[in-house]
Design an enzyme around this catalytic site. Structure first.
Site, PDB file in Angstrom:
ATOM      1  N   TYR A  24       1.266  -1.133   0.227  1.00  0.00           N
ATOM      2  CA  TYR A  24      -0.060  -0.383   0.525  1.00  0.00           C
ATOM      3  C   TYR A  24       0.789   1.385  -0.146  1.00  0.00           C
ATOM      4  O   TYR A  24       0.406   2.266  -0.277  1.00  0.00           O
ATOM      5  CB  TYR A  24      -0.975   0.513   0.899  1.00  0.00           C
ATOM      6  CG  TYR A  24      -2.011  -0.753   0.872  1.00  0.00           C
ATOM      7  CD1 TYR A  24      -2.052  -2.350   1.085  1.00  0.00           C
ATOM      8  CD2 TYR A  24      -3.516  -0.212   1.009  1.00  0.00           C
ATOM      9  CE1 TYR A  24      -3.217  -2.969   0.343  1.00  0.00           C
ATOM     10  CE2 TYR A  24      -4.685  -0.792   1.360  1.00  0.00           C
ATOM     11  CZ  TYR A  24      -4.484  -2.516   0.675  1.00  0.00           C
ATOM     12  OH  TYR A  24      -5.921  -2.656   0.812  1.00  0.00           O
TER      13      TYR A  24
ATOM     14  N   LYS B  55       3.942 -15.633   2.916  1.00  0.00           N
ATOM     15  CA  LYS B  55       3.519 -16.526   1.160  1.00  0.00           C
ATOM     16  C   LYS B  55       5.224 -16.882   1.438  1.00  0.00           C
ATOM     17  O   LYS B  55       5.962 -16.318   0.328  1.00  0.00           O
ATOM     18  CB  LYS B  55       3.297 -15.274   0.609  1.00  0.00           C
ATOM     19  CG  LYS B  55       3.371 -16.505  -0.408  1.00  0.00           C
ATOM     20  CD  LYS B  55       2.410 -17.363  -1.026  1.00  0.00           C
ATOM     21  CE  LYS B  55       2.235 -18.126  -1.847  1.00  0.00           C
ATOM     22  NZ  LYS B  55       1.212 -19.344  -2.130  1.00  0.00           N
TER      23      LYS B  55
ATOM     24  N   ASP C 133      -2.556 -18.878   1.176  1.00  0.00           N
ATOM     25  CA  ASP C 133      -3.587 -19.676   0.274  1.00  0.00           C
ATOM     26  C   ASP C 133      -4.134 -20.754   1.238  1.00  0.00           C
ATOM     27  O   ASP C 133      -5.293 -20.808   0.781  1.00  0.00           O
ATOM     28  CB  ASP C 133      -2.850 -20.374  -0.367  1.00  0.00           C
ATOM     29  CG  ASP C 133      -1.606 -21.081  -0.970  1.00  0.00           C
ATOM     30  OD1 ASP C 133      -0.978 -20.523   0.428  1.00  0.00           O
ATOM     31  OD2 ASP C 133      -1.209 -21.249  -1.763  1.00  0.00           O
TER      32      ASP C 133
ATOM     33  N   ASP D 247      -6.423  -7.155   4.147  1.00  0.00           N
ATOM     34  CA  ASP D 247      -7.359  -6.697   3.158  1.00  0.00           C
ATOM     35  C   ASP D 247      -8.410  -7.605   3.368  1.00  0.00           C
ATOM     36  O   ASP D 247      -9.349  -7.938   3.253  1.00  0.00           O
ATOM     37  CB  ASP D 247      -6.448  -5.882   2.470  1.00  0.00           C
ATOM     38  CG  ASP D 247      -7.751  -5.098   2.007  1.00  0.00           C
ATOM     39  OD1 ASP D 247      -9.113  -4.784   2.372  1.00  0.00           O
ATOM     40  OD2 ASP D 247      -7.908  -5.007   0.319  1.00  0.00           O
TER      41      ASP D 247
ATOM     42  N   ASP E 281     -11.903  -9.505   4.839  1.00  0.00           N
ATOM     43  CA  ASP E 281     -13.530  -9.254   4.027  1.00  0.00           C
ATOM     44  C   ASP E 281     -13.565 -10.514   3.619  1.00  0.00           C
ATOM     45  O   ASP E 281     -15.086 -10.704   4.314  1.00  0.00           O
ATOM     46  CB  ASP E 281     -13.432  -8.640   2.727  1.00  0.00           C
ATOM     47  CG  ASP E 281     -13.448  -7.271   2.163  1.00  0.00           C
ATOM     48  OD1 ASP E 281     -13.362  -6.421   3.732  1.00  0.00           O
ATOM     49  OD2 ASP E 281     -13.911  -7.176   1.828  1.00  0.00           O
TER      50      ASP E 281
HETATM   51  C1  IPM Z   1     -10.130  -0.992   3.627  1.00  0.00           C
HETATM   52  C2  IPM Z   1     -10.562  -0.992   2.842  1.00  0.00           C
HETATM   53  C3  IPM Z   1      -9.829   0.139   2.419  1.00  0.00           C
HETATM   54  C4  IPM Z   1      -8.173  -1.014   2.145  1.00  0.00           C
HETATM   55  C5  IPM Z   1      -9.579   1.233   1.036  1.00  0.00           C
HETATM   56  C6  IPM Z   1     -10.593   1.207   1.046  1.00  0.00           C
HETATM   57  C7  IPM Z   1      -8.638   2.356   1.070  1.00  0.00           C
HETATM   58  O1  IPM Z   1     -10.187  -1.651   2.136  1.00  0.00           O
HETATM   59  O2  IPM Z   1      -9.737  -0.749   4.717  1.00  0.00           O
HETATM   60  O3  IPM Z   1      -9.773  -2.613   4.148  1.00  0.00           O
HETATM   61  O4  IPM Z   1      -7.985  -1.686   1.675  1.00  0.00           O
HETATM   62  O5  IPM Z   1      -7.320  -0.801   3.099  1.00  0.00           O
HETATM   63 MG    MG Z   2     -10.782  -4.313   2.887  1.00  0.00          MG
END
Ligand code: IPM
Ligand code: MG
Length: 353
Positions: free
Chosen positions: A142, A188, A220, A244, A248
């Protein structure tokens, strides 16, 4: 009595609605515990671009540095998808994280018993799931330089220093000590040098935390474990990009991305935000789930202001209301049964004891 100053950044899309819900509950808990809280509100993301021509305007920058904690809704707006990088809401968010130095992002994933049936996973796989993702937040792909895209070649840099790995790992080891004392470090290392360093550093630190059982997994395989056997995971530590993606994935376990809070911690004010995005397609309709933000308010009280009792009260109020059957649309409420954003926040505020 000490006064707590909170910088509130509602941001974009559903951000303002869910933040209003979070503040409604914060007001209730402040009244119950006699807390004195000062709120200052500033634009962020596309709202920052609209108000001041940049996603993280100077006034917002000053305010977050002077705050005891920062509450953020969400950033992102389709109208800026094609904008140059310096105008993108996400660029503002990364600058906010960097300015606050919040290197550790905590994303707890617990399944409310009342929502077991709502998850896409079978209840028997899910039962007992209560994990904490600790994601490194201010390094890796990032932020790495060089970066760029000249149309023919694009480059990003994955770089980690020993010190960056060490500080977030220590926080994860300590978090594990306060939980089931298991740490799963995800990397990894079969391919990436940064992951090899990551594994060396984490393994080296383990001797300082002999009560914590350390395990390493490749990312993975960890992605599979998260859905095949989530209840075996206690604290999951990983670098920025892997965190990240895995967070999710973990959010799906709960049945809705709208449920999950996060805390981003460093040495100064912490940043607290739900992990869902700005969800522009449902913005302004009073249908978004405010629980991710309300649970982020609980994390703000606990980690940002060191007020564990009010934090517990907020978490208990969420559990009470869910157990009583209250549901927003994303939690599978049928037509006519679904509570709106405001009504759900109102119920939780009323359940504060
Ligand atoms: C998160 C989001 C952010 C990230 C985006 C919006 C930049 O997906 O907080 O997980 O990737 O960190
Ligand atoms: Mg995210």
């Amino acid at each position: 009595m000490s006064r707590h100053r909170i910088a509130v950044l509602p941001g974009d899309g559903i951000g303002p609605e869910v933040v209003a819900g979070g503040l409604r509950v914060l007001a209730a808990v402040a009244r119950r515990f006699g807390l004195e809280i000062e709120l200052v509100e500033y634009p962020m993301g596309a709202a920052g671009v609209a108000a001041a021509g940049e996603p993280f305007p100077p006034a917002t920058r000053d305010a977050v540095q002077r705050a005891d904690a920062v509450l953020l809704g969400a950033v992102g707006d389709p109208s800026l998808d094609q904008a140059p990088r310096h105008l993108r809401p996400e660029t503002g968010l990364l600058a906010l994280r960097a300015l606050l130095g919040v290197y550790a992002n905590l994303r707890p994933v617990a399944i409310h018993p009342a929502l077991l049936d709502h998850s896409p996973l079978k209840p028997e796989r899910l039962r007992g799931t209560n994990l904490l993702i600790v994601r490194e937040l201010t390094g890796g792909l990032y932020y790495g330089e060089p970066r760029g895209n000249d149309g023919a070649v694009a480059i990003n840099t994955l770089r980690y220093t020993r010190a960056e790995i060490e500080r977030v790992s220590r926080l994860a080891f300590k978090a594990a000590q306060g939980r089931r004392r298991r740490l799963l470090s995800v990397d990894k290392a079969n391919v990436l040098e940064t992951s090899q360093l990551w594994r060396q550093v984490v393994t080296g630190l383990a001797t300082e935390y002999p009560d914590v059982t350390l395990e390493h997994l490749y990312v993975d395989y960890a992605a599979m474990r998260l859905v095949s056997d989530p209840s075996t995971i206690d604290v999951l530590l990983t670098e920025n990009m892997f965190g990240d993606i895995l967070s999710d994935e973990a959010a799906v376990l709960t049945g809705s991305l709208g449920m999950l809070p996060s805390a981003s911690l460093g040495d100064g004010p912490g940043l607290f935000e739900p992990i869902h995005g700005s969800a522009p397609t449902i913005a302004g309709q009073d249908v978004a789930n405010p629980i991710g933000t309300i649970a982020s308010v609980a994390m703000l009280l606990r980690h940002g202001l060191s007020l564990p009792e009010p934090a517990d009260a907020v978490e208990e109020a969420i559990a009470t209301v869910l157990a009583a059957g209250a549901r927003t649309r994303d939690l599978g409420a049928g037509p006519g049964e679904a509570l709106g954003t405001r009504a759900m926040a109102e119920r939780i505020a009323a359940a504060i004891r």
